[in-house]
Design an enzyme around this catalytic site. Sequence first.
Site, mmCIF file in Angstrom:
data_model
loop_
_atom_site.group_PDB
_atom_site.id
_atom_site.type_symbol
_atom_site.label_atom_id
_atom_site.label_comp_id
_atom_site.label_asym_id
_atom_site.label_seq_id
_atom_site.Cartn_x
_atom_site.Cartn_y
_atom_site.Cartn_z
ATOM 1 N N VAL A 1 45.239 44.645 38.797
ATOM 2 C CA VAL A 1 44.299 43.812 39.761
ATOM 3 C C VAL A 1 44.778 42.736 39.750
ATOM 4 C CG1 VAL A 1 42.216 45.210 38.504
ATOM 5 C CG2 VAL A 1 43.247 43.468 37.475
ATOM 6 N N SER B 1 44.346 46.542 44.172
ATOM 7 C CA SER B 1 44.670 45.569 43.396
ATOM 8 C C SER B 1 44.319 44.006 44.537
ATOM 9 C CB SER B 1 46.286 45.066 43.994
ATOM 10 O OG SER B 1 46.406 44.456 44.565
ATOM 11 N N HIS B 2 43.542 43.753 43.536
ATOM 12 C CA HIS B 2 42.573 42.142 44.355
ATOM 13 C C HIS B 2 42.841 41.642 45.816
ATOM 14 C CE1 HIS B 2 40.478 41.137 40.175
ATOM 15 N NE2 HIS B 2 39.998 42.349 40.368
ATOM 16 N N ALA B 3 43.813 41.697 45.574
ATOM 17 C CA ALA B 3 44.626 40.905 46.793
ATOM 18 C C ALA B 3 44.188 41.859 48.173
ATOM 19 C CB ALA B 3 45.472 40.485 46.728
#
Length: 416
Positions: A196, A372-374
Site C-alpha cells: 500500500v 497503492s495509496h499514492a
Amino acid sequence: MVVPLLESVVGTCGGKAGALGALLRADLPVPDGFVVPFDAYLAAVHGLDLGRFAGEPDDVAAARQAIEARPVPAAVIDALGRALDQLGDPPVAVRSSAAKEDTGQASAAGQHDSFLAVQGVDAVATAVRACWASLFSPRAIAYRAASDDQPFGDLLMAVIVQRHVDAEVSGVMFTPAEPDEATRIEASWGLGPSIVEGRVTPDAYRVARDGSVTRTVADKHKRLDRHGTRLVVGDVPTAVRNRPAIDDTTATRLAELGGRIAAALGGPQDVEWAIADGRTWILQARPVTAALPPPPPPAPPSGTAGGTIAELAGTPGSHGTVTGTARIVRGFGDFARVRPGDILVCPFTDPAWTPLLRIAAGVVTETGGVLSHAAIVAREQGIPAVLGVPNATSRLRDDSVVTIDGTTGTVTAADA
C-alpha cells in the site's frame, strides 16, 4: 470509552471501523478488536481551541503538538487495559478511523497514522494518541485541502485496535464496478504496508467474471515482517522472488470473497487482505473512489531509443497524459525543489509525500502497484501516474522535459 468492533458504526466510529463492523456482522473474516470512538477523542482534546489553527505549517504543527503533549485520559487507559485483557493482550494493529475517511467521496488513503506490532496498554495508548494527532499531519491537511474545506473544529478521529495478523502474503483487491469487469488483485510477500505504500512492485492478477485468471508476476526483492514489537524489512530469498505470491485458485477465492464484501457494503470496494496460516483475513474495505486505468498492453523493450527519444514502460497508475519538467525526488530534502507543473520522478511515493501531489502535474515511480495509496490519491486528484518504471530516477534527467501517459503506462523523454 471503547466499542467492540462488531458493534462499530460510521456515525460514532468512523468510516474504516464502521465498514469492518458491518463485515463482521455479515460473518466475514475480520480480525477481532475494538474501537476507541469519537467521544474519546473529543474528551482528550476538550479545552483545546483547535478551530483557531488556520492551516499554516506552524499552526498545523502546533495543533499536533498540543494533542501529543496531553496525557491520554485515565478513563481511556482503563478501558484500553480491560479490552486488551479480553483479547489476551496480543500484538495489535492500531489504526485511524476518521470521520471522513474511507468514504465514497474521499479515501484519505494513507493520510492518517496507523501502527502495527503494538503490544501492552501503554504502547497502545501512545499509538492511539498519535492517531488522534495525525489529523493535523501535513499530508492529512494537504489531502483535505484538495478534497474539501472541512474546518478543523469539525474533525473527528476514532481509532481501531485489532489483533495483528502476521501475514505470509498480503495485498489489495478492487472489486468490479460493472458486472462484466474483472476483479483486480495485487499481492506480495509479508505484511501489507510494503504494497500500500508502494515500496514493492507486487504481482498483479485479473479474475474475470467466468473465473479465469491472468497474472503478471513481479520481481519481489523485499518483504516486511513482525519481529516481536518491531517491523523488519528483509530480503526475499532469490528462489522465490519471481514465484507467484498466490496461485490462481487463491486469486479466484479472493475474488469470490470480494463479491461478498461488495454485497455487504453496497458497492465496489477497495479491500486490503492478508493470508496467515492458510487463513484469509480482511483488514480494510472502503468504496472505490476513482476508476482504475485499464491493464497495460504488452510492453515494448524498456529504454529503447529512436533518435533522441527514449520511451520507458511501467504500470498505468492514473489516467491522463501530461508533459512537464522532470523533478527527481528521493526524499524530504528534495521537496523544496518541486515547482507547480513538475513531474515527480521518485523511487516510491510515501503517503507523507501527499502535499507534493497538490502541485505536481504527474508522477513516475520505480516501484509500486496500481492499488497503492499514492496511486489512489493520484486518481482522486486527477494526476497522471506511471508506476514501477525500473531505475527511473537514474534513467531520467532532472530538469529534462518528459511526457507521461498514465493510461498506457509510458514515459517519453528527450535525451533520456
